[in-house]
Design a protein around this motif. Structure first.
Motif, PDB file in Angstrom:
ATOM      1  N   VAL A  10     -13.173 -16.836  13.980  1.00 13.84           N
ATOM      2  CA  VAL A  10     -13.513 -15.939  14.774  1.00 13.84           C
ATOM      3  C   VAL A  10     -15.016 -16.286  14.611  1.00 13.84           C
ATOM      4  O   VAL A  10     -15.798 -15.886  13.617  1.00 13.84           O
ATOM      5  N   ASP A  11     -15.766 -16.483  15.424  1.00 15.61           N
ATOM      6  CA  ASP A  11     -17.279 -16.599  15.601  1.00 15.61           C
ATOM      7  C   ASP A  11     -17.601 -16.818  17.139  1.00 15.61           C
ATOM      8  O   ASP A  11     -16.825 -17.383  18.060  1.00 15.61           O
ATOM      9  N   ASP A  12     -18.947 -16.259  17.291  1.00 16.85           N
ATOM     10  CA  ASP A  12     -19.422 -16.258  18.652  1.00 16.85           C
ATOM     11  C   ASP A  12     -19.987 -17.460  19.135  1.00 16.85           C
ATOM     12  O   ASP A  12     -20.297 -17.644  20.406  1.00 16.85           O
ATOM     13  N   ASP A  13     -20.235 -18.475  18.235  1.00 14.48           N
ATOM     14  CA  ASP A  13     -21.026 -19.659  18.462  1.00 14.48           C
ATOM     15  C   ASP A  13     -19.867 -20.752  18.589  1.00 14.48           C
ATOM     16  O   ASP A  13     -18.846 -21.029  17.641  1.00 14.48           O
ATOM     17  N   PRO A  14     -19.597 -21.436  19.754  1.00 10.76           N
ATOM     18  CA  PRO A  14     -18.634 -22.258  19.885  1.00 10.76           C
ATOM     19  C   PRO A  14     -18.522 -23.510  18.855  1.00 10.76           C
ATOM     20  O   PRO A  14     -17.611 -24.088  18.781  1.00 10.76           O
ATOM     21  N   HIS A  15     -19.831 -23.937  18.707  1.00  7.00           N
ATOM     22  CA  HIS A  15     -20.036 -24.936  17.612  1.00  7.00           C
ATOM     23  C   HIS A  15     -19.482 -24.752  16.368  1.00  7.00           C
ATOM     24  O   HIS A  15     -18.693 -25.768  15.870  1.00  7.00           O
ATOM     25  N   ILE A  16     -19.885 -23.546  15.939  1.00  6.85           N
ATOM     26  CA  ILE A  16     -19.153 -23.190  14.669  1.00  6.85           C
ATOM     27  C   ILE A  16     -17.623 -23.062  14.471  1.00  6.85           C
ATOM     28  O   ILE A  16     -16.797 -23.872  13.848  1.00  6.85           O
ATOM     29  N   ARG A  17     -17.103 -22.740  15.877  1.00  7.38           N
ATOM     30  CA  ARG A  17     -15.594 -22.662  15.627  1.00  7.38           C
ATOM     31  C   ARG A  17     -14.997 -24.078  15.938  1.00  7.38           C
ATOM     32  O   ARG A  17     -14.161 -24.413  15.161  1.00  7.38           O
ATOM     33  N   GLN A  18     -15.709 -25.090  16.304  1.00  7.72           N
ATOM     34  CA  GLN A  18     -15.396 -26.340  16.722  1.00  7.72           C
ATOM     35  C   GLN A  18     -15.569 -27.078  15.272  1.00  7.72           C
ATOM     36  O   GLN A  18     -14.385 -27.831  15.004  1.00  7.72           O
ATOM     37  N   VAL A  19     -16.622 -26.890  14.746  1.00  7.84           N
ATOM     38  CA  VAL A  19     -16.668 -27.501  13.367  1.00  7.84           C
ATOM     39  C   VAL A  19     -15.583 -27.106  12.346  1.00  7.84           C
ATOM     40  O   VAL A  19     -14.932 -27.843  11.552  1.00  7.84           O
ATOM     41  N   VAL A  20     -15.718 -25.684  12.201  1.00  3.05           N
ATOM     42  CA  VAL A  20     -14.662 -25.140  11.357  1.00  3.05           C
ATOM     43  C   VAL A  20     -13.127 -25.536  11.636  1.00  3.05           C
ATOM     44  O   VAL A  20     -12.406 -25.909  10.762  1.00  3.05           O
ATOM     45  N   GLY A  21     -12.731 -25.525  12.871  1.00  4.46           N
ATOM     46  CA  GLY A  21     -11.441 -25.788  13.490  1.00  4.46           C
ATOM     47  C   GLY A  21     -11.081 -27.240  13.323  1.00  4.46           C
ATOM     48  O   GLY A  21      -9.752 -27.534  12.532  1.00  4.46           O
ATOM     49  N   PHE A  22     -12.006 -28.202  13.526  1.00  7.60           N
ATOM     50  CA  PHE A  22     -11.647 -29.554  12.944  1.00  7.60           C
ATOM     51  C   PHE A  22     -11.594 -30.006  11.878  1.00  7.60           C
ATOM     52  O   PHE A  22     -10.719 -30.411  11.277  1.00  7.60           O
ATOM     53  N   ALA A  23     -12.314 -29.212  10.563  1.00  7.90           N
ATOM     54  CA  ALA A  23     -11.885 -29.312   9.214  1.00  7.90           C
ATOM     55  C   ALA A  23     -10.729 -28.641   8.857  1.00  7.90           C
ATOM     56  O   ALA A  23      -9.896 -29.358   7.972  1.00  7.90           O
ATOM     57  N   LEU A  24     -10.375 -27.679   9.382  1.00  8.69           N
ATOM     58  CA  LEU A  24      -8.962 -27.119   9.000  1.00  8.69           C
ATOM     59  C   LEU A  24      -7.881 -27.750   9.536  1.00  8.69           C
ATOM     60  O   LEU A  24      -6.996 -27.967   8.784  1.00  8.69           O
ATOM     61  N   GLU A  25      -8.001 -28.288  10.663  1.00 11.30           N
ATOM     62  CA  GLU A  25      -6.940 -29.041  11.374  1.00 11.30           C
ATOM     63  C   GLU A  25      -6.749 -30.437  10.562  1.00 11.30           C
ATOM     64  O   GLU A  25      -5.652 -31.090  10.300  1.00 11.30           O
ATOM     65  N   LYS A  26      -7.711 -30.943  10.222  1.00 14.08           N
ATOM     66  CA  LYS A  26      -7.700 -32.278   9.338  1.00 14.08           C
ATOM     67  C   LYS A  26      -7.265 -31.833   8.035  1.00 14.08           C
ATOM     68  O   LYS A  26      -6.480 -32.901   7.425  1.00 14.08           O
ATOM     69  N   ALA A  27      -7.223 -30.875   7.485  1.00 19.02           N
ATOM     70  CA  ALA A  27      -6.776 -30.389   6.112  1.00 19.02           C
ATOM     71  C   ALA A  27      -5.216 -29.903   6.471  1.00 19.02           C
ATOM     72  O   ALA A  27      -4.716 -29.582   5.580  1.00 19.02           O
ATOM     73  N   GLY A  28      -4.903 -30.116   7.757  1.00 18.34           N
ATOM     74  CA  GLY A  28      -3.347 -29.717   7.816  1.00 18.34           C
ATOM     75  C   GLY A  28      -3.164 -28.185   8.226  1.00 18.34           C
ATOM     76  O   GLY A  28      -1.798 -27.994   8.251  1.00 18.34           O
ATOM     77  N   TYR A  29      -3.932 -27.672   8.804  1.00 21.00           N
ATOM     78  CA  TYR A  29      -3.977 -26.287   9.238  1.00 21.00           C
ATOM     79  C   TYR A  29      -3.678 -26.246  10.643  1.00 21.00           C
ATOM     80  O   TYR A  29      -4.456 -26.855  11.168  1.00 21.00           O
ATOM     81  N   GLU A  30      -2.919 -25.222  11.426  1.00 20.56           N
ATOM     82  CA  GLU A  30      -2.998 -24.865  12.626  1.00 20.56           C
ATOM     83  C   GLU A  30      -4.120 -23.956  12.846  1.00 20.56           C
ATOM     84  O   GLU A  30      -4.597 -23.006  12.121  1.00 20.56           O
ATOM     85  N   VAL A  31      -5.050 -24.049  13.985  1.00 17.42           N
ATOM     86  CA  VAL A  31      -6.143 -23.163  14.214  1.00 17.42           C
ATOM     87  C   VAL A  31      -5.922 -22.439  15.420  1.00 17.42           C
ATOM     88  O   VAL A  31      -5.671 -23.092  16.554  1.00 17.42           O
TER      89      VAL A  31
END
Length: 240
Positions: A10-31
């Protein structure tokens, strides 16, 4: 193979959501993503995520308001994000029921490590249940306090006290050796694992929240040993 755990970012900055989401998905999580507080509440209730990464500074409904609403009926783990390294924000966020607090800019790898540390305890409990090992962890008792590791429940004089994953891990650490005084570093290791560093203030905030929850049912299980750390309070103990 089990489905990957879902993390709500949850973040109002789409760039933050993209960066965090990419790192989590790379680690094997669903986002899943939410761009504001209202959407976060809707998504949390519809998706039942394993953990929420929640920005504090958002327009209209900020992260602390979202956390306060979620804590009315959910103990889902929450990691706060903030662009300000403000000790007041940190303490308020943790005492509202957050499990951890990360300041921007942050390392995505460090954030993923914190997610793993917080989820590890719930994952272990789920694995025991799946493998048929539930019931092998002995129920812990100390005076009016009862902790059941398998059922993930805590009671004070028969009344249940609902704790977050981090709070549960800290209390279980204390109950491992009731007479021992645990330093903040030892409590941190028990709650987060040895690969994660948090501040003393973070530990103190969690302890205050545990005490607040127990005070609601007439309990006070933790004693402060000034200059050292914490231990379980004996039935007639004095401590503060």
């Amino acid at each position: 193979m089990s489905a990957p755990e879902l993390i709500l970012v949850v973040d109002d900055d789409p760039h933050i959501r993209q960066v965090v989401g990419f790192a989590l998905e790379k680690a094997g999580y669903e986002v899943a993503e939410a761009k504001d507080g209202a959407q976060a509440l809707d998504s949390a209730r519809a998706l039942n995520p394993a953990l929420i990464i929640l920005d504090i500074l958002m327009p209209e409904m900020d992260g602390t308001e979202v956390c306060r609403e979620l804590r009315r009926d959910s103990e889902v783990p929450i990691i706060f994000l903030s662009s300000r390294d403000d000790e007041v924000d940190r303490i308020i966020g943790l005492e509202l029921g957050g499990d951890d607090y990360v300041t921007k800019p942050f390392s995505p790898r460090e954030l993923v490590a914190r997610v793993r540390a917080i989820l590890r305890r719930a994952m272990l409990i789920g694995e025991k249940t799946m493998s048929g090992e539930a019931g092998k962890d002995e129920t812990l008792r100390h005076d009016a306090l009862t902790l059941d590791p398998d059922c993930y429940q805590v009671f004070w004089g028969g009344l249940e006290v609902i704790l977050t994953a981090t709070e549960f891990a800290m209390l279980r650490t204390l109950m491992g050796r009731p007479g021992k005084v645990y330093s903040r570093n030892e409590l941190m290791d028990g709650a987060y694992g040895r690969d994660i560093a948090v501040t003393d203030r973070t530990i103190d905030s969690h302890v205050r929240r545990i005490r607040k929850k127990f005070s609601a049912v007439g309990g006070d299980p933790i004693e402060t040993v000034h200059g050292v750390g914490y231990r379980l309070r004996s039935e007639n103990g004095q401590g503060s």
